[in-house]
Motif scaffolding. Structure first.
Motif, PDB file in Angstrom:
ATOM      1  N   ALA B 355      -5.996  -6.541   3.530  1.00  0.00           N
ATOM      2  CA  ALA B 355      -5.063  -6.609   4.671  1.00  0.00           C
ATOM      3  C   ALA B 355      -4.987  -8.058   5.131  1.00  0.00           C
ATOM      4  N   TYR B 356      -3.788  -8.536   5.409  1.00  0.00           N
ATOM      5  CA  TYR B 356      -3.652  -9.867   6.008  1.00  0.00           C
ATOM      6  C   TYR B 356      -4.065  -9.776   7.466  1.00  0.00           C
ATOM      7  N   LYS B 357      -4.375 -10.912   8.037  1.00  0.00           N
ATOM      8  CA  LYS B 357      -4.891 -10.961   9.406  1.00  0.00           C
ATOM      9  C   LYS B 357      -3.945 -10.251  10.387  1.00  0.00           C
ATOM     10  N   PHE B 361      -3.303  -2.508   6.075  1.00  0.00           N
ATOM     11  CA  PHE B 361      -3.627  -2.733   4.663  1.00  0.00           C
ATOM     12  C   PHE B 361      -2.360  -2.843   3.832  1.00  0.00           C
ATOM     13  N   CYS B 362      -2.308  -3.845   2.976  1.00  0.00           N
ATOM     14  CA  CYS B 362      -1.167  -3.955   2.062  1.00  0.00           C
ATOM     15  C   CYS B 362      -1.601  -3.614   0.633  1.00  0.00           C
ATOM     16  N   LEU B 363      -2.883  -3.429   0.432  1.00  0.00           N
ATOM     17  CA  LEU B 363      -3.406  -2.887  -0.831  1.00  0.00           C
ATOM     18  C   LEU B 363      -4.385  -1.797  -0.445  1.00  0.00           C
ATOM     19  N   ASP B 552       4.056   0.256  -1.973  1.00  0.00           N
ATOM     20  CA  ASP B 552       3.460   0.169  -0.643  1.00  0.00           C
ATOM     21  C   ASP B 552       1.940   0.019  -0.705  1.00  0.00           C
ATOM     22  N   GLY B 553       1.490  -0.818  -1.621  1.00  0.00           N
ATOM     23  CA  GLY B 553       0.070  -1.143  -1.716  1.00  0.00           C
ATOM     24  C   GLY B 553      -0.777  -0.154  -2.477  1.00  0.00           C
ATOM     25  N   GLU B 554      -0.151   0.889  -3.009  1.00  0.00           N
ATOM     26  CA  GLU B 554      -0.940   1.874  -3.751  1.00  0.00           C
ATOM     27  C   GLU B 554      -0.446   1.998  -5.175  1.00  0.00           C
ATOM     28  N   LEU B 555      -1.394   2.297  -6.075  1.00  0.00           N
ATOM     29  CA  LEU B 555      -1.008   2.515  -7.466  1.00  0.00           C
ATOM     30  C   LEU B 555      -0.429   3.920  -7.573  1.00  0.00           C
TER      31      LEU B 555
END
Lengths: 310, 609
Positions: B355-357, B361-363, B552-555
């Protein structure tokens, strides 16, 4: 990196969303010019303190205080370095606090002078942040392009390039680390040496971008003849109120200047005098007038009725 | 009516000995859609700039010959008249946006033309409505996505109501969805407004069929110009300039010349029906012959096309075009998928989150393994987290949760400078790498930093990436494709065991892409694990053994290439769409497609003879 982070797109205000960007460009610029002019002409700590307070209040009312805070740390270090250098190089002043090798004398007068100089730089820097954060660049370009087409487009491109440069600097920094350059390790000199390529990438890429943007601007007929403007820039209530406050602040400052209250004598002896009551009233008046824009902005943000009326 | 008349046009950039354009002759009719194609450095962009009146006014240099626009020499048109009549859009929207907000950007050109305010307001409103930008008109342009930025640029040009729209790779910075949307708008402008379009574009498959005429350039010269259909029919020597669907049918020697997937499917359906009919007839013949003589061979009567095509229909290698001869991707892919069970992974991510600050979460929950000798492609829309994934794997963005292992050893939290010895990452913008005075120095820089003196290694990289002729040139003087190869060289030179590439084919023409594919395959053969993020599905299908789809950050999909791409609605290569549902086996690459087509035709030929 930190210094440029506040200019990154995600940290910038959307134009037209705050009191400041809704002001007539001339009025906004006049306010900034007034603050800078007074800070340059005055060496009195109280006047400079008032100016700094007014700009910080303006930044807070524009929602840009965090951006200022994020970027000011490194600037404060630069001010400290300047003050130290000035203290060591300038030998003036009668009250010696410390002596060191090679005839170095640290004097109270010189130290006080350095602090005042630092505050002055901080005021000017904060004005620049306010300009960058809250000025609607589009309105500025449209307004001045009719009078100074070349300068206006250059200023617009320069302002626009700052966030782009911030983003590029961040990417280049990451790439240097990926290439194995220890950006955080080593002494100060080594770190400066390791970061030099960043500057080269920044300068070369910015030049290329400017060239390409120039091509696009030419293809869209900029500078091909008289321009018209999309927006009608008619001054509104808040512009008149600002203009009145600034005119009065200017008159008050001229009065302070004429009375000799705007400057302070540092050398050879620091002259610290208490404020007479008349002097106090004048200084309070100056503070109120310079803070009036921030007060208007605060009201503009808080009450829709007030916002619609001015 | 001819709008442009170009006669004997020759142009030299300042301080260059070789002409960028050499004796170019062409005409462009009013309302025509001209698609300019050619390899990198063939002069396409230079010709566009010349047509827009930017040469030599903006660049300097020497020019000879003539360009007439609407019957008047271009140089007699004033700057304002030119801008009013000819609009030009470049590759990178970032370098074209001048103003801060969308609305002001659209108005910028009109202000420059001196259009009265009431007229300007109407035109801006119309342009915004047409490009569906009304809801973001007050938005800061720096906050828009790449696709929205390029739409804003297009709206700004359209507001000026030019007669001609010139586009220089307008979709090169966009993801496939945004690119398709932009191309749809451009097509509408030509069809509904009758606007003349002159376009250069690397995504040939998406715009070749839209054009009225295709012009091919090489070394500053126009070497061929025809209607798309005729171009496909006489494409010998020009296959690389055709969309995949045209290339495979042409390479397989099919008489029909489909331009689109729909046409291609029709042709395949006919071929397949012919082939099945032939099988039925053969079966009937054999039944009839049963009483008279015994069958000579043991193969049964139920021979399906897919089973027998390799023996019966495979063409002589010499007949195949160069791009098909070069690779043996289909075979190598199939070989690459086997045997991973016994190998241990080079790089592994377990339950990775990032997650960026101050953001969500983006992954999320990423589990993956990269094996030696394997190429993995990561697909997904913009903002899905693809680039972040690469940065997390190489230590640039240490995971917030989960672990990363390199050859079984945990590397989570180790400094990126240390990890980068074994895990190389090539980021998207090659310009961010270039600051040395020569190509050679640039590539050697990574070794110098690590205290390695190995000139042979630098030499090898220069040769592998075809950069040996530019070794003393300043990298900034080279083209986008060449810069991309230099940046790749700076990563390869440290000989990492894992290579991560973010959009490596951006700005590359077909020929360069296939060369890169071969290079990656060669590196994989030597035991490197390669992972690439790309929007280029054709390239992914060509090189990758494994494909991951990130959303959206998920496989959301992970597996063998055929397994993932064949079931994909969107991330399927063009050739796959042609054969999907019509053949029993999945067709992913041009090579496989040609094999299948040859097999289908082989049956028919056998029958007719």
């Amino acid at each position: 990196m930190n210094m440029l982070s506040s200019f990154l797109p995600e940290n910038q205000l959307a134009p037209g969303r705050c009191f400041w960007s809704s002001l007539h460009p001339l009025v906004f610029l006049a306010y900034l010019a007034l603050v800078v002019a007074v800070s340059v002409m005055s060496s009195h700590p109280l006047v400079l303190g008032i100016l700094l307070g007014a700009v910080l209040a303006s930044l807070a009312s524009a929602g840009s205080f965090q951006a200022w805070k994020g970027s000011v740390k490194i600037f404060l270090w630069m001010i400290v370095i300047l003050m130290v250098v000035n203290t060591l190089v300038n030998q003036s002043g009668a009250t010696v606090l410390l002596t060191g090798p090679w005839s170095i004398r640290v004097t109270l007068e010189n130290l006080a002078f350095s602090v005042v100089m630092g505050v002055r730089l901080l005021v000017i820097y904060s004005v620049f942040i306010l300009f960058n954060q809250a000025m609607d660049q589009d309105r500025l370009l449209s307004f001045f392009a009719r009078i100074f087409p070349r300068s206006a487009i250059m200023a617009a491109m320069a302002t626009r390039s700052i966030p782009v440069m911030g983003e590029r600097l961040r990417r280049s920094y990451e790439i240097q680390r990926l290439r194995g350059v220890p950006m955080q390790a080593g002494g100060r000199l080594e770190r400066i040496k390791n970061r030099l390529p960043l500057m080269k990438v920044l300068v070369m890429s910015s030049l290329e971008d400017s060239f390409n943007m120039g091509e696009s601007i030419q293809a869209r007929a900029y500078g091909s003849g008289p321009r018209t403007t999309y927006r009608q820039e008619a001054p509104q209530g808040k512009d008149f109120m600002m203009a009145a406050a600034m005119s009065m602040a200017l008159m008050v400052f001229i009065y302070i200047f004429v009375q000799g209250w705007g400057s302070m004598q540092f050398f050879p002896f620091l002259e610290v005098e208490g404020l007479a009551s008349a002097q106090s009233i004048i200084f309070v008046l100056l503070a109120l007038l310079l803070c009036l824009p921030a007060l208007l902005a605060w009201g503009w943000n808080r009450w829709n009725y007030f916002k619609w009326k001015i | 009516m001819e709008l442009f008349q170009v006669e004997n046009l020759t142009y030299y950039y300042p301080e260059k000995e070789k002409p960028a354009l050499s004796h170019v002759n062409m005409e462009i009719a009013d309302g025509e859609f001209v698609f300019l194609s050619g390899s990198s450095g063939s002069g396409k962009s230079t010709l566009l700039k010349a047509l827009a009146g930017l040469l030599p006014e903006y660049y300097g240099g020497r020019i000879s010959g003539k360009i007439d626009f609407a019957g008047t020499p271009l140089r007699e048109w004033s700057k304002r008249q030119l801008a009013r009549n000819i609009g030009i859009i470049f590759q990178d929207p970032e370098e074209q946006l001048v103003m801060s907000t969308v609305e002001q950007e659209v108005a910028f050109g009109l202000e420059n033309l001196g259009v009265p305010r009431p007229e300007m307001r109407r035109r801006v409103a119309e342009a915004l409505a047409m490009m569906e930008l009304g809801t973001v008109k007050h938005e800061h342009t720096s906050r828009l996505s790449g696709g929205m930025k390029q739409k804003t640029v297009l709206a700004a040009i359209l507001a000026m109501q030019p007669q001609v729209l010139i586009l220089d790779e307008p979709t090169s910075q966009l993801d496939p969805v945004a690119a398709q949307e932009l191309l749809n708008y451009i097509h509408r402008l030509n069809q509904e407004w009758g606007m003349t379009i002159v376009m250069v574009e690397q995504r040939v498959d998406r715009c070749f069929h839209l054009a009225d005429r295709v012009v091919i350039m090489e070394q500053g010269k126009v070497i061929k110009q025809e209607r798309p259909q005729s171009m496909v029919q006489s494409a010998n020597g020009y296959l690389n300039y055709l969309p995949p669907v045209c290339r495979v049918f042409s390479a397989a020697g099919v008489d029909a010349s489909p331009l689109t997937v729909k046409d291609g499917r029709e042709v395949v359906r006919h071929l397949r029906e012919g082939s099945l009919r032939e099988q039925d007839e053969q079966r009937q013949d054999k039944v009839n012959q049963k009483d008279t003589r015994r069958p000579e061979h043991g193969h049964g009567p139920e021979g399906e096309v897919n089973v027998s095509r390799k023996e019966e229909g495979k063409r002589d290698e010499k007949d195949l075009p160069s791009f098909l001869e070069r690779g043996n991707c289909g075979n190598s892919n199939k070989a690459g998928t086997a045997g991973n069970g016994s190998k241990s992974s080079l790089l592994e991510a377990k339950n990775l989150y990032y997650a960026y600050k101050n953001r969500d979460f983006c992954l999320r929950n990423i589990d993956l393994q990269l094996y030696p000798g394997e190429i993995t492609a990561v697909l997904g829309e913009n903002g899905a987290g693809k680039s972040t994934l690469l940065k997390s794997l190489c230590g640039l963005l240490p995971p917030r949760r989960g672990k990363v292992f390199l050859q079984g050893e945990e590397i989570t939290g180790r400094p990126v400078e240390e990890i980068s010895r074994d895990v190389g990452l090539l980021t998207q913008n090659p310009n961010d790498y270039l600051f040395n005075d020569s190509v050679q120095e640039e590539i050697a820089y990574g070794l110098k930093i690590r205290g390695i003196a190995d000139e042979k290694r630098v030499e090898k990289i220069l040769q592998e990436l075809h950069l040996e002729d530019f070794r003393q040139d300043n990298p900034r003087d080279l083209s986008g494709g060449e810069r991309q190869r230099i940046a790749l060289g700076t990563v390869m030179v440290t000989e990492p065991s894992v290579l991560l590439l973010d959009e490596p084919t951006r700005g590359m023409d077909t020929e360069l892409k296939w060369e890169l594919a071969e290079l990656l395959e060669e590196l994989a053969r030597k035991g490197m694990a390669v992972m690439l993020v790309t929007h280029d599905v054709e390239f992914a299908a060509r090189v990758a053994q494994k494909v991951l789809i990130l959303s959206d950050g998920e496989l959301v999909a992970s597996g063998e290439r055929n397994e993932v791409l064949a079931n994909s609605l969107y991330f399927a290569p063009q050739v796959n769409k042609v054969f999907r549902g019509l053949m029993d086996e999945e067709v992913m690459t041009p090579e496989e497609a040609v094999e299948v087509l040859c097999a289908l035709q082989g049956k028919q030929r056998g029958h007719s003879s």
